[in-house]
Every structure is written in C-alpha cells, then in structure tokens.
Design an enzyme around this catalytic site. Structure first.
Site, PDB file in Angstrom:
ATOM      1  N   HIS A 191     -11.190  -5.030   1.809  1.00  0.00           N
ATOM      2  CA  HIS A 191     -10.076  -4.226   1.312  1.00  0.00           C
ATOM      3  C   HIS A 191      -9.154  -5.095   0.451  1.00  0.00           C
ATOM      4  CE1 HIS A 191      -7.955  -0.583   1.040  1.00  0.00           C
ATOM      5  NE2 HIS A 191      -8.119  -0.147   2.274  1.00  0.00           N
ATOM      6  N   GLY A 240     -11.713   0.191  -8.077  1.00  0.00           N
ATOM      7  CA  GLY A 240     -10.760  -0.813  -8.499  1.00  0.00           C
ATOM      8  C   GLY A 240     -10.639  -0.886 -10.002  1.00  0.00           C
ATOM      9  N   SER A 241     -10.294  -2.054 -10.487  1.00  0.00           N
ATOM     10  CA  SER A 241     -10.067  -2.249 -11.910  1.00  0.00           C
ATOM     11  C   SER A 241     -11.372  -2.394 -12.674  1.00  0.00           C
ATOM     12  CB  SER A 241      -9.220  -3.510 -12.134  1.00  0.00           C
ATOM     13  OG  SER A 241      -9.962  -4.677 -11.789  1.00  0.00           O
ATOM     14  N   TRP A 288      -5.723  -0.749  -2.971  1.00  0.00           N
ATOM     15  CA  TRP A 288      -4.560  -0.579  -2.118  1.00  0.00           C
ATOM     16  C   TRP A 288      -3.863   0.763  -2.278  1.00  0.00           C
ATOM     17  CZ3 TRP A 288      -1.025   0.634  -5.637  1.00  0.00           C
ATOM     18  CH2 TRP A 288      -1.158   0.091  -6.914  1.00  0.00           C
ATOM     19  N   ASN A 289      -4.158   1.543  -3.319  1.00  0.00           N
ATOM     20  CA  ASN A 289      -3.290   2.696  -3.599  1.00  0.00           C
ATOM     21  C   ASN A 289      -3.476   3.853  -2.620  1.00  0.00           C
ATOM     22  OD1 ASN A 289      -5.804   3.090  -4.803  1.00  0.00           O
ATOM     23  ND2 ASN A 289      -4.985   4.298  -6.485  1.00  0.00           N
ATOM     24  N   GLU A 311      -4.140   2.187 -19.510  1.00  0.00           N
ATOM     25  CA  GLU A 311      -3.793   2.901 -18.282  1.00  0.00           C
ATOM     26  C   GLU A 311      -2.503   2.294 -17.742  1.00  0.00           C
ATOM     27  OE1 GLU A 311      -5.681   4.035 -13.906  1.00  0.00           O
ATOM     28  OE2 GLU A 311      -6.350   2.197 -14.905  1.00  0.00           O
ATOM     29  N   GLU A 352     -15.984   3.220  -9.185  1.00  0.00           N
ATOM     30  CA  GLU A 352     -14.908   4.150  -9.548  1.00  0.00           C
ATOM     31  C   GLU A 352     -13.781   3.277 -10.052  1.00  0.00           C
ATOM     32  OE1 GLU A 352     -11.709   5.654 -10.044  1.00  0.00           O
ATOM     33  OE2 GLU A 352     -11.444   5.722  -7.871  1.00  0.00           O
ATOM     34  N   LEU A 353     -13.552   3.324 -11.361  1.00  0.00           N
ATOM     35  CA  LEU A 353     -12.640   2.377 -11.995  1.00  0.00           C
ATOM     36  C   LEU A 353     -11.395   3.096 -12.509  1.00  0.00           C
ATOM     37  CD1 LEU A 353     -15.473   0.328 -13.756  1.00  0.00           C
ATOM     38  CD2 LEU A 353     -14.508   0.011 -11.472  1.00  0.00           C
ATOM     39  N   CYS A 395      -5.545   6.692  -9.915  1.00  0.00           N
ATOM     40  CA  CYS A 395      -6.522   6.671 -11.016  1.00  0.00           C
ATOM     41  C   CYS A 395      -6.505   7.983 -11.777  1.00  0.00           C
ATOM     42  CB  CYS A 395      -7.924   6.399 -10.472  1.00  0.00           C
ATOM     43  SG  CYS A 395      -8.114   4.773  -9.728  1.00  0.00           S
TER      44      CYS A 395
END
Length: 463
Positions: A158, A209-210, A133-134, A362, A231-232, A265
């Site tokens: 999404h 995401g996470s 969502w960012n 994080e 991509e975390l 991120c």
C-alpha cells in the site's frame, strides 16, 4: 519507503512503521503460496462466507474504520464512512455473484468432431496489489474481493502514508475467516516490489497509481512475463451542452470536482462548456465553489478536505503557478482556507489553451479547468484531446442525444447527467495513459484466472 501516519490536517506524525525485511517478504510469499494450494480448492460457499463476514465487520465498525482514513489521508469523515460502506458492498457483490460469473462456459463448435468444448476458469496463484492512498479501503476491496473469490491469494503493497489502513484491512480479512496467507500486507520497499514480481510463485500484479509508477511496474512484470493490470491517471471531461439543466449541472460539477478533496482519478477535472451557456455556467459554478467549507475533516460541517500531505498540496500549487506562467488565468475562489493543514485554495483555471502544458495535465486537488467550446462537435473534440481516457460525463436534458454524445467520447467510462460514478456493480478502468485492464464485475474477476479450454472428444483416430 518511510511508512508513517502523518495527519494532513494537523501535520503531526502519529506513528511510524519499519520497512519489511527481505526475510519477511520471502516468508509472506511462501505463506501466500502455501495457502493458495488449499484456498484454490475451497468451495465458492466458503469464499462467499468470508466475503460476507468482511462486509458485516466493516458495517459493524464503520466509524472506527472511517476515522483511520480521515486521520491518515484527510478524507472528510462522511466520505470516509461512505468508503467503508462501498467496500462492504464490493465484498457482498462477489459473495452473491462470483460462482455464477465463474461458471464454465460451453463453446459453440461448428464441427461435431471438435467434441464438447468448454472454458473453465481457474485461479493463477499469488498476486501482488500495489495501491494508492486516495481510497485506502476501496482500492484494496476492489482487487482482493474478486481475486480471493476466484481462489487466488494476495499480497499488498500500500501507499506509504496509509500504513494503518493497510494493517486494518489485513486484520479485517483474518477476522472474517480468511486463512493466514490469504491476504498479507507488506511494508515493502521499491526494490522488494521487483523481487516479489520476479518470484516464480507470484503470477501477476495489479497497480493503481501514477503513470510513472505504472510504467515501471508494467516493465518489471513484462520482463518476467507476468500478467499486469494498470489503473493510472485521469483527466475526466465534464461536457455541458446548451440544453443542460444548469442548476443541477452546476451542483454535480462542484461535487464531481471536489469530492475527496479533488484527489480522485475520476474527478471532473476538465469542464468543457459550449459557448451559449459558458458564462452562465462559470458564474454559477464559481458561486457553488465559494460555498465549500474547508476545515477539520472530522467536523461534519466540513465539505472540503485538506490534501493527503503537505507535499501533495505543494505540488498542486506549483502546477497552478506553471499553468499561469504559460498564459492561464487562475482565480482563487471562496473563503480563505485554513493556514493549518495541507489545504489548497479552490482555484478556477481559464484561458488554458492547447499550447499550455497544463492543458494536458491531471490536477490532483481542488483545481477546476474551465474550457469553452464553440459547439457540441468542438466539445467532443476537446474531451478526446487528452493523453488520458478514464471517465467522463455529458450533461443535457435530451437523454437519447446525451447517450449519442457519450458514444463519441473515447474513455473507459462515460455517464450522462452524472459525474463518473464508482459503485460495486459497475466496471472500472480506462484506455490510453489511463491504463489497461478492468476491475470489478466479471471483468475484474477474470483478469487473473486461467481461461482454460477443456474439450471432450470421442472420435476414432485417423490412423
């Protein structure tokens, strides 16, 4: 999944969306696969025109697209407009360069008997993108622009709090001339995600995401031998050397930590300052953060957004409490943030030591971890002492030396005298628990293509 639009500033739920049915999922896969059979044969010129059309439409309606972002996840309106523009630039990049980047490559062969060998790049088929969502538009653009340009077709799952952003992008691509089924938004459930990945017509999955979500999806893809990219998270180091130009460095530090409400991120999450300039940096940085203005993200005067949801804000506050319980010092900075909205008071954490679990976390919000290093060597060691490896930066007036230090930092991206930057013509990705694979440029373009050897041989058989 409870897909709904809840304004993070007002707390008001504006619209809800039903989860996809199993039949809708199957229909979407079938349509994407059918469209792939023709889209893969389309010319690069045809694909490029769709990309250019998408870029043009984004620019034509920049404000209306931006307002959806601000309404759904609280991004301040100026940053939302910048995200729309960045997405347009990504589409343009692939319109300009996809054909050249996917040209067959002639291979140098040592023995003439091996023939004339070349690599050709062919699309794989239907792909699934799972996005956060960012950056609701940018995250979509940076996966669909290269993959559609390569000849693949895309399904999108999404984040549940940005359903209108997802729907707007699906309509954008239809309006740009992409055939129906080329890109389809699905309000999919978690169980349906595994069904999609397992379907033989789907050939890969890209997730941003996470760590937890990445681990689950990577396992699901591996179980059925599908390609995946991840991509975390990230905990970017912001290394300040003794000769850094302090005023400029502090301004970049405040921006690098707080843009998008600190929900990036590649935010500058760990500020590692060598001892001779630590006190000066901390004093000036504190004053810089105090100057942020928290408020209505639609107001152009606002410089600090609410977080994406109240639950996100509560999670950050709980992490601060846990950090303090293990010995950190938390200093709230600046004017009191509004009581209305999912705000977190900007907070500086000091005295965070390696025995504190927070040292390795994080923080996805306006929380700055300030770490003191006795010298440059220790600063590099601290920068590398992280489970993450996404981005990072080094600040110094000696550019050559800054590059030497950057080469010692183990991440996917390092910048000298600038926080980790996101651009249409720069690659994106990390190492370790920050994931694997790359997005954007030719690297992203070739993540989901068949690197096929074609070898033309003209010699007599041995018998």
């Amino acid at each position: 999944m409870a897909y709904k639009t809840t304004n993070p500033y007002t707390g008001e739920t504006l619209k809800t969306f039903a989860d996809a049915t199993d039949q809708q999922v199957q229909d979407a896969i079938a349509q994407a696969d059918a469209t792939f059979q023709t889209w893969k044969e389309s010319s690069f010129a045809t694909r490029a025109q769709v990309m250019r059309n998408a870029a043009s439409l984004l620019r034509k309606k920049n404000r209306s697209y931006a307002e959806i972002l601000t309404t759904e996840m609280g991004k301040i309106i100026g940053e939302a407009e910048a995200e729309v523009e960045l997405s347009a630039q990504i589409f343009e990049y692939y319109a300009d360069y996809a054909e050249e980047l996917l040209k067959p490559e002639t291979l140098p062969v040592r023995d003439p008997a091996e023939g004339q060998a070349k690599l050709v790049f062919e699309p794989l088929g239907v792909l699934l993108a799972i996005e956060p969502w960012n950056f609701p538009y940018y995250q979509i653009a940076r996966i669909i622009a290269p993959q559609l340009s390569a000849g693949n077709t895309m399904l999108l799952k999404h984040a549940s709090n940005v359903p209108q952003s997802a729907a707007a992008f699906e309509q954008l691509m239809l309006d740009a001339g992409l055939p129906k089924g080329g890109f389809t938004n699905l309000y999919a459930t978690r169980s349906q995600i595994e069904q999609i990945i397992s379907d033989p017509r789907v050939h890969g999955v890209a997730l941003t995401g996470s760590e937890d979500a990445g681990a689950i999806v990577a396992q699901q893809a591996a179980k059925v031998l599908k390609k995946s990219t991840m991509e975390l998270g990230g905990a970017d180091a912001f290394v300040v050397l003794a000769d850094a130009e302090m005023d400029k460095t502090v301004k970049w530090a405040v921006f690098g930590r707080h843009w998008n409400g600190g929900q990036v991120c590649v935010s500058s999450k760990r500020m590692i300052i060598v001892e001779p300039v630590y006190n000066e940096f901390l004093d000036k940085y504190t004053k810089g953060v105090e100057g942020l203005v928290a408020g209505d993200p639609m107001d152009p005067k606002t410089t600090l957004a609410p977080l994406s949801s109240q639950s996100a804000a509560d999670e950050v506050k709980e992490k601060i409490r846990q950090a303090v319980s293990h010995g950190a010092v938390a200093t709230e900075v600046g004017p009191k943030v509004p009581s209305k909205g999912a705000f977190v008071q900007p907070t500086i954490l000091t005295n965070v030591t390696p025995d504190n679990p927070a040292y390795y976390w994080e923080f996805f919000g306006p929380v700055s971890m300030i770490l003191k290093a006795k010298d440059e060597a220790e600063a590099v060691a601290i920068a590398n002492d992280s489970p993450f490896g996404l981005g990072g930066s080094v600040f110094t007036q000696n550019l050559k030396h800054g590059e030497e230090v950057a080469n010692k930092i183990s991440t996917g991206m390092v910048f000298v005298n600038h926080p980790t930057m996101v651009k249409a013509d720069l690659p994106f990705g990390g190492v370790r628990r920050s994931g694997y694979g790359r997005e954007l440029l030719g690297l992203g373009l070739k993540e989901f293509v068949n690197h096929k050897l074609v070898d033309v041989v003209d010699i007599n058989a041995p018998f």
